[in-house]
Every structure is written in structure tokens, then in C-alpha cells.
Design a protein around this motif. Sequence first.
Motif, PDB file in Angstrom:
ATOM      1  N   THR A 260       0.816  -1.213   0.000  1.00 10.53           N
ATOM      2  CA  THR A 260       0.000   0.000   0.000  1.00 10.53           C
ATOM      3  C   THR A 260       0.851   1.264   0.000  1.00 10.53           C
ATOM      4  OG1 THR A 260      -1.457  -1.272   1.411  1.00 10.53           O
ATOM      5  CG2 THR A 260      -2.012   1.039   1.101  1.00 10.53           C
ATOM      6  N   PHE A 261       1.843   1.290   0.892  1.00 11.46           N
ATOM      7  CA  PHE A 261       2.583   2.545   1.066  1.00 11.46           C
ATOM      8  C   PHE A 261       3.793   2.671   0.160  1.00 11.46           C
ATOM      9  CE2 PHE A 261       0.241   2.340   5.096  1.00 11.46           C
ATOM     10  CZ  PHE A 261      -0.373   3.579   5.018  1.00 11.46           C
ATOM     11  N   LEU A 262       4.396   1.561  -0.228  1.00  7.49           N
ATOM     12  CA  LEU A 262       5.554   1.622  -1.111  1.00  7.49           C
ATOM     13  C   LEU A 262       5.288   0.783  -2.353  1.00  7.49           C
ATOM     14  CD1 LEU A 262       8.195   0.977   1.685  1.00  7.49           C
ATOM     15  CD2 LEU A 262       7.796   3.166   0.576  1.00  7.49           C
ATOM     16  N   PRO A 263       4.365   1.230  -3.209  1.00  4.44           N
ATOM     17  CA  PRO A 263       3.986   0.390  -4.353  1.00  4.44           C
ATOM     18  C   PRO A 263       5.172   0.057  -5.258  1.00  4.44           C
ATOM     19  CG  PRO A 263       2.769   2.474  -4.343  1.00  4.44           C
ATOM     20  CD  PRO A 263       3.687   2.508  -3.196  1.00  4.44           C
ATOM     21  N   ALA A 264       6.262   0.861  -5.191  1.00  4.18           N
ATOM     22  CA  ALA A 264       7.422   0.583  -6.035  1.00  4.18           C
ATOM     23  C   ALA A 264       8.072  -0.738  -5.644  1.00  4.18           C
ATOM     24  CB  ALA A 264       8.428   1.717  -5.915  1.00  4.18           C
ATOM     25  N   LEU A 265       7.881  -1.132  -4.391  1.00  5.77           N
ATOM     26  CA  LEU A 265       8.547  -2.343  -3.911  1.00  5.77           C
ATOM     27  C   LEU A 265       7.644  -3.572  -3.982  1.00  5.77           C
ATOM     28  CD1 LEU A 265      10.453  -0.940  -0.795  1.00  5.77           C
ATOM     29  CD2 LEU A 265      11.367  -1.476  -3.035  1.00  5.77           C
ATOM     30  N   THR A 266       6.524  -3.481  -4.726  1.00  5.64           N
ATOM     31  CA  THR A 266       5.578  -4.592  -4.760  1.00  5.64           C
ATOM     32  C   THR A 266       6.256  -5.906  -5.139  1.00  5.64           C
ATOM     33  OG1 THR A 266       3.895  -3.034  -5.429  1.00  5.64           O
ATOM     34  CG2 THR A 266       3.372  -5.341  -5.711  1.00  5.64           C
ATOM     35  N   GLY A 267       7.241  -5.831  -6.034  1.00  4.18           N
ATOM     36  CA  GLY A 267       7.943  -7.043  -6.465  1.00  4.18           C
ATOM     37  C   GLY A 267       8.632  -7.755  -5.325  1.00  4.18           C
ATOM     38  N   TYR A 268       8.922  -7.020  -4.262  1.00  2.00           N
ATOM     39  CA  TYR A 268       9.664  -7.616  -3.149  1.00  2.00           C
ATOM     40  C   TYR A 268       8.757  -8.055  -2.008  1.00  2.00           C
ATOM     41  CZ  TYR A 268      13.789  -5.718  -5.436  1.00  2.00           C
ATOM     42  OH  TYR A 268      14.770  -5.440  -6.340  1.00  2.00           O
ATOM     43  N   ARG A 269       7.442  -8.151  -2.239  1.00  2.00           N
ATOM     44  CA  ARG A 269       6.558  -8.422  -1.104  1.00  2.00           C
ATOM     45  C   ARG A 269       6.847  -9.769  -0.451  1.00  2.00           C
ATOM     46  NH1 ARG A 269       0.373  -9.172  -2.710  1.00  2.00           N
ATOM     47  NH2 ARG A 269       0.317 -10.151  -0.667  1.00  2.00           N
ATOM     48  N   ASP A 270       7.343 -10.729  -1.238  1.00  2.00           N
ATOM     49  CA  ASP A 270       7.653 -12.020  -0.635  1.00  2.00           C
ATOM     50  C   ASP A 270       8.911 -11.970   0.210  1.00  2.00           C
ATOM     51  OD1 ASP A 270       5.469 -13.306  -1.608  1.00  2.00           O
ATOM     52  OD2 ASP A 270       6.432 -13.940  -3.455  1.00  2.00           O
ATOM     53  N   ALA A 271       9.721 -10.916   0.007  1.00  2.00           N
ATOM     54  CA  ALA A 271      10.985 -10.850   0.736  1.00  2.00           C
ATOM     55  C   ALA A 271      10.802 -10.372   2.164  1.00  2.00           C
ATOM     56  CB  ALA A 271      11.958  -9.936   0.005  1.00  2.00           C
ATOM     57  N   ILE A 272       9.693  -9.669   2.414  1.00  2.00           N
ATOM     58  CA  ILE A 272       9.573  -9.002   3.718  1.00  2.00           C
ATOM     59  C   ILE A 272       9.550 -10.017   4.864  1.00  2.00           C
ATOM     60  CG2 ILE A 272       7.044  -8.809   3.776  1.00  2.00           C
ATOM     61  CD1 ILE A 272       7.607  -5.917   4.841  1.00  2.00           C
ATOM     62  N   ALA A 273       8.924 -11.188   4.626  1.00  2.00           N
ATOM     63  CA  ALA A 273       8.859 -12.197   5.676  1.00  2.00           C
ATOM     64  C   ALA A 273      10.261 -12.620   6.101  1.00  2.00           C
ATOM     65  CB  ALA A 273       8.070 -13.401   5.191  1.00  2.00           C
ATOM     66  N   PHE A 274      11.158 -12.734   5.122  1.00  2.00           N
ATOM     67  CA  PHE A 274      12.492 -13.229   5.453  1.00  2.00           C
ATOM     68  C   PHE A 274      13.310 -12.159   6.161  1.00  2.00           C
ATOM     69  CE2 PHE A 274      10.739 -15.834   2.234  1.00  2.00           C
ATOM     70  CZ  PHE A 274      10.956 -17.084   2.759  1.00  2.00           C
ATOM     71  N   ILE A 275      13.052 -10.889   5.819  1.00  2.00           N
ATOM     72  CA  ILE A 275      13.713  -9.811   6.556  1.00  2.00           C
ATOM     73  C   ILE A 275      13.235  -9.838   8.006  1.00  2.00           C
ATOM     74  CG2 ILE A 275      13.950  -7.296   6.704  1.00  2.00           C
ATOM     75  CD1 ILE A 275      13.591  -7.378   3.582  1.00  2.00           C
ATOM     76  N   ILE A 276      11.908 -10.055   8.176  1.00  2.00           N
ATOM     77  CA  ILE A 276      11.375 -10.157   9.538  1.00  2.00           C
ATOM     78  C   ILE A 276      12.045 -11.308  10.285  1.00  2.00           C
ATOM     79  CG2 ILE A 276       9.302 -10.736  10.868  1.00  2.00           C
ATOM     80  CD1 ILE A 276       7.693  -9.054   8.974  1.00  2.00           C
TER      81      ILE A 276
END
Lengths: 297, 365
Positions: A260-276
Motif C-alpha cells: 500500500t505505502f511503497l507500491p514501487a517495492l511490490t515485487g519484493y513483497r515475498d521478501a519481507i517475511a524473510f527480513i522479519i
Amino acid sequence: MTLETFLQQLANGISLGSLYSLIAIGYTMVYGILRLINFAHGDIFMMAAYFMVFGMVNFSLPWYISIIIVLIATIALGVLLERVAYKPLRDAPRMSIMISAIGASFLLENLATYLFTGVPKGFPDITFLTNSVTIAGVSLSVATIITPVVTIVCLFLVLFITNKTKIGMAMRAVSKDFETARLMGIKINRVISTTFIIGSSLAAVGAVLWGSKYPSIIPLMGVMPGLKCFIAAVLGGIGNTTGAVLGGFILGMAEIMLVTFLPALTGYRDAIAFIILIVVLLVKPTGLLGEKVTDKV
Amino acid sequence: MMNKIENKNNKTKRYAANILLAAVFIVVITLIDQNLIGDQYIKRVLNLSAIYAIVAVSMNLVNGFTGLFSLGQAGFMAIGAYTVAVFTVPINYRASIFYIVPQNQVLAQIHLPFFIALILGGLAAALVALLIGIPVLRLKSDYLAIATLGFSEIIRIVFTNLKTITNGALGIKSIPGVSTWVIFIVAILSIVLIALLINSTYGRAFKAIREDEIAAEAMGINLFKHKVMSFAIGAFFAGIGGGLFAALLGTVDPKQFYFTMTYNFLLMIVLGGMGSITGTIISSFIVTFGLEFLRFFDEPLAMFGYNITFFRAGFRMVIFSILLMILVLFFRKGLLGQKELSWKLISNIFKGKNSNKKSNKGGAA
């Protein structure tokens, strides 16, 4: 961004988070008892979605009967998985059990590709779930609203089973100390089977709700949710059911908010879990609600 | 006295046999390299097997010798492969490859010789391994499996999105090839280096960690340091393998490095024996050739006028995963267990000596 879009995304985040929670409970319970990452859990979830497609499309059964059949078939698959892939290796080195888990997961994926082909299948339309309602100017599907409710009900059911029933007491004993529980006369195999029954049935419920929200079913649909839900379980504190639900909500919310807030990073949405995952392991390895465990020599 | 002479005699025999074997190997590889025997297909599968052997041995270093469950090999290969691809494609071809999104201005000017790019790829993979390993390996290594499996998916996502460097989903074409000799020499060199590492003090520390972490720590082994070291070195060689893979295929794209590729290597190390280098090498060749020849399972097959319905696309991978399950459930030790292939082992097998007894005494021959 308008308030409506934000509310819409908020609802999506909550609903995705509760789907993650449902799957994460299965991971956390199996890990609590067997100290095993059940890699095949995501694929059990995928098979449940295919069972639903078969029930409603190929045999044209009404949705309420299909759901019951899906539940039974998924539970059978989960218990079968435990019997075939994990039980023979109970006293084997951990590495072998992990490889067996990977093998089982890979087998389910390949079997699904072989039987149902890699072409996406449409999830049957359960009209009562896909109907949309408008609340405060936001149009939402019933599935989006009902998912968190179902998750909370399931959480309380699981908590009731683990805290108030005899088999639940046995489960807690086994997760505290496998060997001692066995010596005390607890039927280990029955406890483990029960764990897999609970985990698989939640995965089946999750699959039905998931399919109504994201109606494209492919053999590898379970891989990413599977990995993410394990991370959700780690985030909440592995072995802790409430923690798994909390972790699932946080993960789903984080993902949707990123989009929602950083639509430019939509391609990386699967990466966020691993950063967490990396952050949790650095900052609080026991997770939000986990207890500190010390290794016994 | 008699014994001594016999021993010496045996030693000379083994020495001669080793030289003979090496000579045969050199002749066969040269003949294949010069296209005098075999065809392009066999040559390609042989090269692929040698590359897979590097990656499988590097995975065995981490999984079989150090006892960490890492599933990131495909991701590390991708890093090595892309490094070689980005730096070795001739500069004048680049504009035609990056025709949708132009390549990064700085990278477009840099061209490196193959070997420097190869080493660079390995180092990049090792660096990424450090970044993952340092937070994750402080804890119980269960999380390593998820973190590495996730990482090899993330690396694909990153490579698909970094269009100015990797050309996104289109991939990079026209990577200059290398000869069979180069592939085999790099493979032998890598495997020898890993074998030397395993037989050094570090290697003994790795094995101690595998057997019992708590006891190893009590003996003064720094668990974290050794785990990170094994993991990063494993990643380095996977990166090297990936670089060769890119040069062999001539093209890279993110889809090649799907995480299921790691499962091939998992099958290789389970079949060869977790903790056996020679076993892994043998099984790399068996599995790679097997996967090629099993392709007929994916073709429709008619027998006696009937179409056998279960022969269709995907059947090969079903067989593959069933094999992996059977191996781990019933033949957990694989071909060689923790032993190494040697003339002694072979002669013992032929003499019918019980080789199990030997391994109890502690050892790889």
C-alpha cells in the motif's frame, strides 16, 4: 490515498494475516511436539485446495458437503504423511527427518503437477463467500470479513483442546519432554496423530478461505505461504499457539502495508517475511510470546 | 615380515592403479573434449555432472560434514552464474541483450576474464552466505533450513526485479562457453580443496560439531565461527559451480535457479552418503545421467498398441521424489555412508570382508 483505500487495504491485511495464522498454528504445534519443521504442511494446504476443486467442480457437490469431504481427506493425508514419512524415522538423526520432510513436500508438489498439471485451476465459486458487502463505503467480500472470525474461533478451539482436555494435557507433556512423557505411559503416537489432525484440518479451512480470496490454484501455491507461516510461527514464538496467530497477523499486515505505502517495492513483497525472520533472530530469537528454552545435555 | 612385504607390494599396486586410472581419465576427457568419442549430448551431460559434483560436494561440506541443514545451494549458484554472465558477455553484444531496459552504465563498460569473474562469483556467494549465516547460525540450525530455502527464492525475486543488472526475467544470453577440460579442472581443484579442508583441523572441528555440538563446544571448538566458515565456504564453491553452469549453458535466467534445483543436490548427497566426498561425486554422475535418461518417462509411451496412461509430463519428477523418500527411509547411509572410496574398500568388498566392522573402528580409509 483516500481513507477508503486505506480501510480496504487494512481489511485485506487482517484477512491475509488470519489466513497465515491458520497455517502457522499447524507449524507451531508440530514443531512444539516433534521439534520438526513440517516442510510438507504448505503442500497439505495446497492439496486441500485441489480437493475442494474436485469436490465442487468434478463431482459438482454443494459447498457444505465438499467442505466436509475436504476436511476428512486433508486430515487423512496429514496423518498418512506422518505415518509414512516421519514415524519410521522417530529415532533417526534429525537431519534424516528433515530430508524426509523435504522429500514428502517435493513428492506432494510433483504428484500434484503430474495429476492436475501445472495449469492454474479456478477455485469454485462459493457464492455466499464471494458475495461482496459494502461497509462504510468500502466494498469487501464476505470471505475477507469472515476469515478473521474463523481464525479466532479456531484459535479458541485449539486453546481449549490443549489446555482443558486430557489429550491436550498429553500434548503439553510431550512438548515439554518427549522421553519422560513416553515413560509416563503417554501414547506418543496418538498424541502426534492428534497434532497432525488439528494442523491439517486448520490447513483445510485455510485453503477454502484462501481459494475464495485468491481463486487460482497451482501445485506450488503452498510453497510461499508455507515458508512465510513458519516464519510467522517463529515470530510469535515457536511452540506457542497464540503466538503463531499473532505472528501471522503481523506478517500479513506488514506485507499488505508494504504494497500500500511503497507500491514501487511490490515485487519484493515475498521478501519481507524473510527480513522479519532475520530481524527476529537477531533481536529476540525466542519470538514475541516464546519462553526461553535451555538445551538439556 | 611377510606382512610388511605384502603391504609394500599392495601399496605399489595401488599406486600403479591410481596412475593408470588418472591416465585413462585424462585420455577419455581429452577425447571427449576433441569430440572424438561420444556426441554433443553425452559431452554436455558429462560437463553438467562435473559441475553438479562441485555443488553437491560443497553442499555435503555443510550438510554432511558440519551437520547444518542448508537448502540455499540453488541461490548461491544463481549468484555465481549471474556474476559470470554480467562480466564475461562481450561488450558489443550487450546492447542487443539489454534491449528493453538498458544495462547499468558502469557495468556495461566492465569486461572481465572468465576466471576472475568465476572467483568473483564465488566470493559474492560467500559474502551473501555470511550475511545470512551470521544472524541465523547463532541459534539452533533449524532456522537455517527455512532461512536458506527462503533466501534462494528471494534471490530469484531480486534478480527478476534488478532489470538494469540482470535483464530481469529475460535473462542474459551469449555467455562465452568453456571447454570440457576447464570444467573438469575447476571441478577437480574445487573438490580437492574441499577434501583438504575436511582433513585439516578445521574439518575435524566440523565433524565434531556434527557429532555433538555440546561436546564439541566443551572441547573448546568455537561453534559459531566454524559453522559460519563451513557455510560460507560451501556457498563459495556453489557460486563457482554456478559460474561454470552459466558458461556451459550460455544463458542464464531466474527460472533456472528455482529452489527445487537444490533438491537435486540433496538427492545426490543422500545417495552418495552424507559425509562421503567420493560417494557424492559418484552419485552426482549417477543422478545427472539418471535424470537425463529418465526423460523417456515424460514422453507418451505406447506398448502393444495401448497407450500407457501414466507416462506423461511430470512423471519423471514423481519418480525422482519417491526415490528420495525411499533412500532416506530405508537406505539412510546411501552408497558409502561416511566412508570414502579407496582401493582398500574395493578389495575389502571383493574379499567379502565385513566393511561395517571397519567403519566402527573410526574410519574413512
